[in-house]
Design a protein around this motif. Structure first.
Motif, PDB file in Angstrom:
ATOM      1  N   PRO A  53       0.811  -1.225   0.000  1.00 22.93           N
ATOM      2  CA  PRO A  53       0.000   0.000   0.000  1.00 22.93           C
ATOM      3  C   PRO A  53       0.843   1.274   0.000  1.00 22.93           C
ATOM      4  O   PRO A  53       0.340   2.347   0.322  1.00 22.93           O
ATOM      5  CB  PRO A  53      -0.816  -0.126   1.286  1.00 22.93           C
ATOM      6  N   ASN A  54       2.111   1.155  -0.385  1.00 21.43           N
ATOM      7  CA  ASN A  54       3.034   2.280  -0.361  1.00 21.43           C
ATOM      8  C   ASN A  54       3.438   2.654  -1.780  1.00 21.43           C
ATOM      9  O   ASN A  54       3.771   1.790  -2.577  1.00 21.43           O
ATOM     10  CB  ASN A  54       4.320   1.928   0.401  1.00 21.43           C
ATOM     11  N   GLU A  55       3.427   3.941  -2.079  1.00 27.11           N
ATOM     12  CA  GLU A  55       4.056   4.402  -3.314  1.00 27.11           C
ATOM     13  C   GLU A  55       5.554   4.198  -3.142  1.00 27.11           C
ATOM     14  O   GLU A  55       6.087   4.366  -2.041  1.00 27.11           O
ATOM     15  CB  GLU A  55       3.736   5.885  -3.541  1.00 27.11           C
ATOM     16  N   GLN A  56       6.240   3.822  -4.213  1.00 21.34           N
ATOM     17  CA  GLN A  56       7.678   3.545  -4.141  1.00 21.34           C
ATOM     18  C   GLN A  56       8.381   4.256  -5.284  1.00 21.34           C
ATOM     19  O   GLN A  56       8.032   4.076  -6.453  1.00 21.34           O
ATOM     20  CB  GLN A  56       7.915   2.038  -4.257  1.00 21.34           C
ATOM     21  N   SER A  57       9.366   5.076  -4.954  1.00 25.04           N
ATOM     22  CA  SER A  57      10.203   5.728  -5.954  1.00 25.04           C
ATOM     23  C   SER A  57      11.646   5.350  -5.677  1.00 25.04           C
ATOM     24  O   SER A  57      12.064   5.285  -4.523  1.00 25.04           O
ATOM     25  CB  SER A  57      10.044   7.254  -5.901  1.00 25.04           C
ATOM     26  N   GLY A  58      12.403   5.084  -6.746  1.00 20.78           N
ATOM     27  CA  GLY A  58      13.765   4.629  -6.556  1.00 20.78           C
ATOM     28  C   GLY A  58      14.772   5.303  -7.467  1.00 20.78           C
ATOM     29  O   GLY A  58      14.425   5.840  -8.528  1.00 20.78           O
ATOM     30  N   TYR A  59      16.026   5.253  -7.024  1.00 21.62           N
ATOM     31  CA  TYR A  59      17.174   5.777  -7.775  1.00 21.62           C
ATOM     32  C   TYR A  59      18.253   4.707  -7.772  1.00 21.62           C
ATOM     33  O   TYR A  59      18.654   4.222  -6.699  1.00 21.62           O
ATOM     34  CB  TYR A  59      17.696   7.060  -7.122  1.00 21.62           C
ATOM     35  N   VAL A  60      18.721   4.317  -8.955  1.00 20.18           N
ATOM     36  CA  VAL A  60      19.739   3.273  -9.080  1.00 20.18           C
ATOM     37  C   VAL A  60      21.118   3.897  -8.898  1.00 20.18           C
ATOM     38  O   VAL A  60      21.561   4.699  -9.731  1.00 20.18           O
ATOM     39  CB  VAL A  60      19.634   2.557 -10.440  1.00 20.18           C
ATOM     40  N   GLU A 111      22.681   2.355 -13.513  1.00 25.62           N
ATOM     41  CA  GLU A 111      23.121   3.517 -12.740  1.00 25.62           C
ATOM     42  C   GLU A 111      22.540   4.827 -13.278  1.00 25.62           C
ATOM     43  O   GLU A 111      22.589   5.089 -14.473  1.00 25.62           O
ATOM     44  CB  GLU A 111      24.652   3.583 -12.789  1.00 25.62           C
ATOM     45  N   GLY A 112      21.946   5.607 -12.375  1.00 25.64           N
ATOM     46  CA  GLY A 112      21.400   6.902 -12.726  1.00 25.64           C
ATOM     47  C   GLY A 112      19.929   6.890 -13.105  1.00 25.64           C
ATOM     48  O   GLY A 112      19.306   7.942 -13.187  1.00 25.64           O
ATOM     49  N   ASP A 113      19.359   5.694 -13.348  1.00 27.49           N
ATOM     50  CA  ASP A 113      17.942   5.603 -13.709  1.00 27.49           C
ATOM     51  C   ASP A 113      17.062   5.732 -12.464  1.00 27.49           C
ATOM     52  O   ASP A 113      17.492   5.431 -11.353  1.00 27.49           O
ATOM     53  CB  ASP A 113      17.642   4.269 -14.401  1.00 27.49           C
ATOM     54  N   THR A 114      15.829   6.170 -12.674  1.00 30.96           N
ATOM     55  CA  THR A 114      14.867   6.317 -11.587  1.00 30.96           C
ATOM     56  C   THR A 114      13.533   5.695 -11.991  1.00 30.96           C
ATOM     57  O   THR A 114      13.292   5.440 -13.173  1.00 30.96           O
ATOM     58  CB  THR A 114      14.632   7.802 -11.238  1.00 30.96           C
ATOM     59  N   TYR A 115      12.680   5.474 -11.006  1.00 34.67           N
ATOM     60  CA  TYR A 115      11.358   4.913 -11.269  1.00 34.67           C
ATOM     61  C   TYR A 115      10.410   5.288 -10.144  1.00 34.67           C
ATOM     62  O   TYR A 115      10.837   5.620  -9.044  1.00 34.67           O
ATOM     63  CB  TYR A 115      11.424   3.375 -11.401  1.00 34.67           C
ATOM     64  N   SER A 116       9.126   5.228 -10.452  1.00 36.87           N
ATOM     65  CA  SER A 116       8.080   5.392  -9.447  1.00 36.87           C
ATOM     66  C   SER A 116       7.009   4.345  -9.700  1.00 36.87           C
ATOM     67  O   SER A 116       6.602   4.139 -10.846  1.00 36.87           O
ATOM     68  CB  SER A 116       7.450   6.784  -9.510  1.00 36.87           C
ATOM     69  N   GLU A 122      22.928  -7.434 -12.349  1.00 28.89           N
ATOM     70  CA  GLU A 122      24.269  -7.173 -11.816  1.00 28.89           C
ATOM     71  C   GLU A 122      24.112  -6.566 -10.428  1.00 28.89           C
ATOM     72  O   GLU A 122      23.334  -5.623 -10.244  1.00 28.89           O
ATOM     73  CB  GLU A 122      24.989  -6.196 -12.747  1.00 28.89           C
ATOM     74  N   ALA A 123      24.816  -7.101  -9.440  1.00 31.81           N
ATOM     75  CA  ALA A 123      24.707  -6.634  -8.053  1.00 31.81           C
ATOM     76  C   ALA A 123      24.922  -5.125  -7.955  1.00 31.81           C
ATOM     77  O   ALA A 123      25.677  -4.547  -8.750  1.00 31.81           O
ATOM     78  CB  ALA A 123      25.715  -7.364  -7.173  1.00 31.81           C
ATOM     79  N   GLY A 124      24.260  -4.506  -6.982  1.00 30.18           N
ATOM     80  CA  GLY A 124      24.419  -3.071  -6.787  1.00 30.18           C
ATOM     81  C   GLY A 124      23.522  -2.545  -5.686  1.00 30.18           C
ATOM     82  O   GLY A 124      22.986  -3.309  -4.882  1.00 30.18           O
ATOM     83  N   GLU A 125      23.357  -1.226  -5.686  1.00 29.43           N
ATOM     84  CA  GLU A 125      22.586  -0.555  -4.652  1.00 29.43           C
ATOM     85  C   GLU A 125      21.538   0.361  -5.269  1.00 29.43           C
ATOM     86  O   GLU A 125      21.791   0.999  -6.294  1.00 29.43           O
ATOM     87  CB  GLU A 125      23.502   0.277  -3.748  1.00 29.43           C
ATOM     88  N   VAL A 126      20.379   0.408  -4.614  1.00 28.27           N
ATOM     89  CA  VAL A 126      19.263   1.253  -5.053  1.00 28.27           C
ATOM     90  C   VAL A 126      18.695   1.966  -3.830  1.00 28.27           C
ATOM     91  O   VAL A 126      18.477   1.339  -2.792  1.00 28.27           O
ATOM     92  CB  VAL A 126      18.155   0.394  -5.717  1.00 28.27           C
ATOM     93  N   VAL A 127      18.460   3.255  -3.951  1.00 35.17           N
ATOM     94  CA  VAL A 127      17.783   4.004  -2.895  1.00 35.17           C
ATOM     95  C   VAL A 127      16.292   4.014  -3.222  1.00 35.17           C
ATOM     96  O   VAL A 127      15.898   4.364  -4.342  1.00 35.17           O
ATOM     97  CB  VAL A 127      18.312   5.452  -2.791  1.00 35.17           C
ATOM     98  N   ASP A 128      15.468   3.578  -2.274  1.00 37.56           N
ATOM     99  CA  ASP A 128      14.015   3.580  -2.427  1.00 37.56           C
ATOM    100  C   ASP A 128      13.392   4.498  -1.387  1.00 37.56           C
ATOM    101  O   ASP A 128      13.831   4.523  -0.229  1.00 37.56           O
ATOM    102  CB  ASP A 128      13.436   2.173  -2.231  1.00 37.56           C
ATOM    103  N   VAL A 129      12.371   5.233  -1.819  1.00 41.74           N
ATOM    104  CA  VAL A 129      11.588   6.069  -0.916  1.00 41.74           C
ATOM    105  C   VAL A 129      10.161   5.540  -0.941  1.00 41.74           C
ATOM    106  O   VAL A 129       9.589   5.345  -2.023  1.00 41.74           O
ATOM    107  CB  VAL A 129      11.609   7.551  -1.350  1.00 41.74           C
ATOM    108  N   PHE A 130       9.611   5.283   0.230  1.00 38.19           N
ATOM    109  CA  PHE A 130       8.253   4.757   0.364  1.00 38.19           C
ATOM    110  C   PHE A 130       7.374   5.763   1.098  1.00 38.19           C
ATOM    111  O   PHE A 130       7.814   6.385   2.062  1.00 38.19           O
ATOM    112  CB  PHE A 130       8.259   3.451   1.164  1.00 38.19           C
ATOM    113  N   SER A 131       6.130   5.869   0.627  1.00 39.71           N
ATOM    114  CA  SER A 131       5.147   6.698   1.320  1.00 39.71           C
ATOM    115  C   SER A 131       3.796   6.002   1.222  1.00 39.71           C
ATOM    116  O   SER A 131       3.367   5.649   0.125  1.00 39.71           O
ATOM    117  CB  SER A 131       5.059   8.078   0.670  1.00 39.71           C
ATOM    118  N   PRO A 132       3.140   5.761   2.347  1.00 41.83           N
ATOM    119  CA  PRO A 132       3.621   5.994   3.710  1.00 41.83           C
ATOM    120  C   PRO A 132       4.743   5.010   4.078  1.00 41.83           C
ATOM    121  O   PRO A 132       5.124   4.173   3.277  1.00 41.83           O
ATOM    122  CB  PRO A 132       2.377   5.754   4.564  1.00 41.83           C
ATOM    123  N   ILE A 133       5.220   5.114   5.292  1.00 39.92           N
ATOM    124  CA  ILE A 133       6.290   4.255   5.797  1.00 39.92           C
ATOM    125  C   ILE A 133       5.865   2.794   5.708  1.00 39.92           C
ATOM    126  O   ILE A 133       4.725   2.457   6.026  1.00 39.92           O
ATOM    127  CB  ILE A 133       6.608   4.636   7.267  1.00 39.92           C
TER     128      ILE A 133
END
Length: 107
Positions: free
Chosen positions: A48-55, A73-78, A91-102
């Motif tokens: 039930p959370n919106e999710q936006s991410g940055y690779v 790398e550098g791509d984003t999504y919602s 390929e292994a890596g890191e992604v920052v995700d923002v969720f709303s609500p928590i």
């Protein structure tokens, strides 16, 4: 300020076998850093959370709404709330995700 989280104080968690770090939480949002390994796979799910991410790094195949999207790398999504999606790690890596609500299941 209570919203500042120093790197050494970030809370490490695991969900569906994927390691991640809870970076910070506001009243309505949560910031996480996903630590994807080559062997990880996030099956179709929804929340039930919106999710936006940055690779930050790595390569991924995001399946959402019947379509597959190659991310690097550098791509984003919602992803809107309550929409099924999955992530295949190319390929292994890191992604920052923002969720709303928590995401309560990440606490």
């Amino acid at each position: 300020m209570k919203n500042i989280v120093k790197k050494e104080n970030a809370v490490r968690r695991q969900f569906l076998g994927v390691d991640f770090v809870v970076l910070s939480m506001g009243r309505d949002t949560m910031v996480t850093k996903m630590l994807y390994k080559q062997t990880d796979f996030v099956p179709f799910h929804k929340h039930p959370n919106e999710q936006s991410g940055y690779v930050i790094s790595g390569k991924y195949k995001l399946a959402v709404d019947g379509k597959e999207h190659d991310l690097k790398e550098g791509d984003t999504y919602s992803i809107p709330a309550d929409i099924e999606h999955s992530i295949k790690i190319i390929e292994a890596g890191e992604v920052v995700d923002v969720f709303s609500p928590i995401r309560q299941d990440y606490l």
